[in-house]
Design a protein around this motif. Sequence first.
Motif, PDB file in Angstrom:
ATOM      1  N   THR A 114       0.965  -1.307   0.248  1.00  0.00           N
ATOM      2  CA  THR A 114       0.191   0.110   0.363  1.00  0.00           C
ATOM      3  C   THR A 114       1.251   1.693  -0.871  1.00  0.00           C
ATOM      4  O   THR A 114       0.025   2.372   0.157  1.00  0.00           O
ATOM      5  CB  THR A 114      -0.868   0.038   1.081  1.00  0.00           C
ATOM      6  OG1 THR A 114      -0.023   0.148   2.586  1.00  0.00           O
ATOM      7  CG2 THR A 114      -2.014  -0.953   1.532  1.00  0.00           C
ATOM      8  N   VAL A 115       2.038   1.512   0.358  1.00  0.00           N
ATOM      9  CA  VAL A 115       3.137   2.225   0.144  1.00  0.00           C
ATOM     10  C   VAL A 115       3.318   2.915  -1.291  1.00  0.00           C
ATOM     11  O   VAL A 115       3.398   2.152  -2.164  1.00  0.00           O
ATOM     12  CB  VAL A 115       4.245   1.846   0.364  1.00  0.00           C
ATOM     13  CG1 VAL A 115       5.096   3.070   0.478  1.00  0.00           C
ATOM     14  CG2 VAL A 115       4.654   1.532   1.663  1.00  0.00           C
ATOM     15  N   ASP A 166       7.450   6.645  -3.537  1.00  0.00           N
ATOM     16  CA  ASP A 166       8.965   6.695  -4.321  1.00  0.00           C
ATOM     17  C   ASP A 166      10.162   6.159  -2.897  1.00  0.00           C
ATOM     18  O   ASP A 166      10.014   6.960  -2.138  1.00  0.00           O
ATOM     19  CB  ASP A 166       9.605   7.855  -4.602  1.00  0.00           C
ATOM     20  CG  ASP A 166       9.086   7.420  -6.103  1.00  0.00           C
ATOM     21  OD1 ASP A 166       8.264   6.785  -7.096  1.00  0.00           O
ATOM     22  OD2 ASP A 166       9.132   8.878  -6.653  1.00  0.00           O
ATOM     23  N   THR A 167      10.446   4.728  -3.051  1.00  0.00           N
ATOM     24  CA  THR A 167      11.425   4.032  -1.866  1.00  0.00           C
ATOM     25  C   THR A 167      12.549   3.513  -2.627  1.00  0.00           C
ATOM     26  O   THR A 167      13.069   2.818  -3.137  1.00  0.00           O
ATOM     27  CB  THR A 167      10.689   3.007  -1.275  1.00  0.00           C
ATOM     28  OG1 THR A 167       9.230   3.475  -0.896  1.00  0.00           O
ATOM     29  CG2 THR A 167      11.554   2.495  -0.215  1.00  0.00           C
ATOM     30  N   LEU A 168      13.823   3.815  -1.604  1.00  0.00           N
ATOM     31  CA  LEU A 168      14.905   3.541  -1.377  1.00  0.00           C
ATOM     32  C   LEU A 168      14.916   3.434  -0.348  1.00  0.00           C
ATOM     33  O   LEU A 168      14.731   3.281   0.384  1.00  0.00           O
ATOM     34  CB  LEU A 168      15.823   4.689  -2.015  1.00  0.00           C
ATOM     35  CG  LEU A 168      17.406   4.489  -2.201  1.00  0.00           C
ATOM     36  CD1 LEU A 168      17.683   3.625  -2.962  1.00  0.00           C
ATOM     37  CD2 LEU A 168      18.125   6.126  -1.802  1.00  0.00           C
ATOM     38  N   LEU A 169      15.983   1.531  -0.961  1.00  0.00           N
ATOM     39  CA  LEU A 169      16.485   0.851   0.102  1.00  0.00           C
ATOM     40  C   LEU A 169      17.538   0.559   0.232  1.00  0.00           C
ATOM     41  O   LEU A 169      18.404  -0.057  -0.731  1.00  0.00           O
ATOM     42  CB  LEU A 169      15.869  -0.488   0.286  1.00  0.00           C
ATOM     43  CG  LEU A 169      14.304  -0.703  -0.456  1.00  0.00           C
ATOM     44  CD1 LEU A 169      14.105  -2.035  -0.793  1.00  0.00           C
ATOM     45  CD2 LEU A 169      13.510  -0.566   0.918  1.00  0.00           C
ATOM     46  N   ILE A 179       6.596  -3.236  -3.225  1.00  0.00           N
ATOM     47  CA  ILE A 179       6.714  -2.018  -3.097  1.00  0.00           C
ATOM     48  C   ILE A 179       6.638  -1.437  -3.995  1.00  0.00           C
ATOM     49  O   ILE A 179       7.026  -1.867  -5.541  1.00  0.00           O
ATOM     50  CB  ILE A 179       7.486  -1.253  -1.895  1.00  0.00           C
ATOM     51  CG1 ILE A 179       7.172  -1.444  -0.620  1.00  0.00           C
ATOM     52  CG2 ILE A 179       6.973   0.351  -2.531  1.00  0.00           C
ATOM     53  CD1 ILE A 179       8.264  -0.390   0.298  1.00  0.00           C
ATOM     54  N   ASP A 180       5.224  -1.155  -5.039  1.00  0.00           N
ATOM     55  CA  ASP A 180       5.443  -0.301  -6.717  1.00  0.00           C
ATOM     56  C   ASP A 180       6.868   0.302  -6.750  1.00  0.00           C
ATOM     57  O   ASP A 180       7.550  -0.188  -8.176  1.00  0.00           O
ATOM     58  CB  ASP A 180       4.531   0.464  -7.003  1.00  0.00           C
ATOM     59  CG  ASP A 180       2.919  -0.442  -7.070  1.00  0.00           C
ATOM     60  OD1 ASP A 180       3.732  -1.930  -7.072  1.00  0.00           O
ATOM     61  OD2 ASP A 180       1.801  -0.242  -6.930  1.00  0.00           O
ATOM     62  N   SER A 181       6.667   1.243  -6.161  1.00  0.00           N
ATOM     63  CA  SER A 181       7.847   2.524  -6.849  1.00  0.00           C
ATOM     64  C   SER A 181       8.724   2.240  -6.063  1.00  0.00           C
ATOM     65  O   SER A 181       9.031   2.773  -5.163  1.00  0.00           O
ATOM     66  CB  SER A 181       7.116   3.140  -6.817  1.00  0.00           C
ATOM     67  OG  SER A 181       8.701   4.701  -7.203  1.00  0.00           O
ATOM     68  N   CYS A 182      10.391   1.161  -5.909  1.00  0.00           N
ATOM     69  CA  CYS A 182      10.252   0.704  -4.933  1.00  0.00           C
ATOM     70  C   CYS A 182      12.413   0.766  -5.781  1.00  0.00           C
ATOM     71  O   CYS A 182      12.042  -0.568  -6.629  1.00  0.00           O
ATOM     72  CB  CYS A 182      10.914   0.161  -4.369  1.00  0.00           C
ATOM     73  SG  CYS A 182      11.742  -0.809  -2.834  1.00  0.00           S
TER      74      CYS A 182
END
Length: 278
Positions: free
Chosen positions: A219-220, A223-226, A247-250
């Motif tokens: 549900t996030v 834009d995500t950076l790991l 996560i879609d945008s990861c």
Amino acid sequence: MTTTYDEWKSEQDSVTVTVDGHDVEMAYRDEGDGDPVVFLHGIPTNSYLFREQFEAVAKNRRAIAADMIGYGNSSMYDGFDRSIRAQELAVRELVDEFGFDTIDFVGHDLGGGVGLRYAARTPDAVDRLVLSNSVAYDSWPIQTITNLGLPETARETSVEELQEMLDGLFRDTLYGDDHDEAFLEGMKAPWGSEEGVTSVVRNASATNTCHTTEVDPATVTADTLLLWGTEDEFQPIEWAERLESDIDSCELVGLEANHWVPEDRTAEFTEYLTEFLS
């Protein structure tokens, strides 16, 4: 020149947040101008973990680095919840105090779990999310923290014994052998009292797996950076790979580091972070 913990602490402000009816002081650093970036550490660290990244981000953005309640220079008195759920409520109050509609969030370890909850429960409130060796799913608590959270640990552990234990923990799990003594001092200093001993034990006992298993990373929308230490024995990179798939945008970036990635790989971490946030 490395900022010392005392210098860092001297620049902190605090705000009263109310969590489950308890008024608690939350300490934070606030510098820079522009769209806000909130930094949140994990256990058993404090906001000083992000000292280098904070200063770099504050050159172009408004940077806010908070001490979780029960940690650092925030309230440590015995008698309030320190779980990820409670930390999320505290951060939301801090954000409301500043009047921010949306934020970018940078979290390490438990702080990453707070960011994950924040972004999953209110997707429109987080634009960009950075998770570093974060707790997620049922990846936690690890045995070290479970043992630390036993009630008898607070009753039977002296200040000196806790300081020795923490010193050994960090020296054994930082990457390489050339450790910054200022960093080690900054991680241990908040726990150098009987109140500190009790507080870190209560923090450890508050680690509740349900507070991440009850949220769905899918549900996030941020834009995500790991930014993940590939040699981490506490939160192995397999958990990051699962987050990346959910996560879609990861994007997942593996760095040759153990658990304390902002310290182990300061330059690389800061470069990836500032580029992503820009």
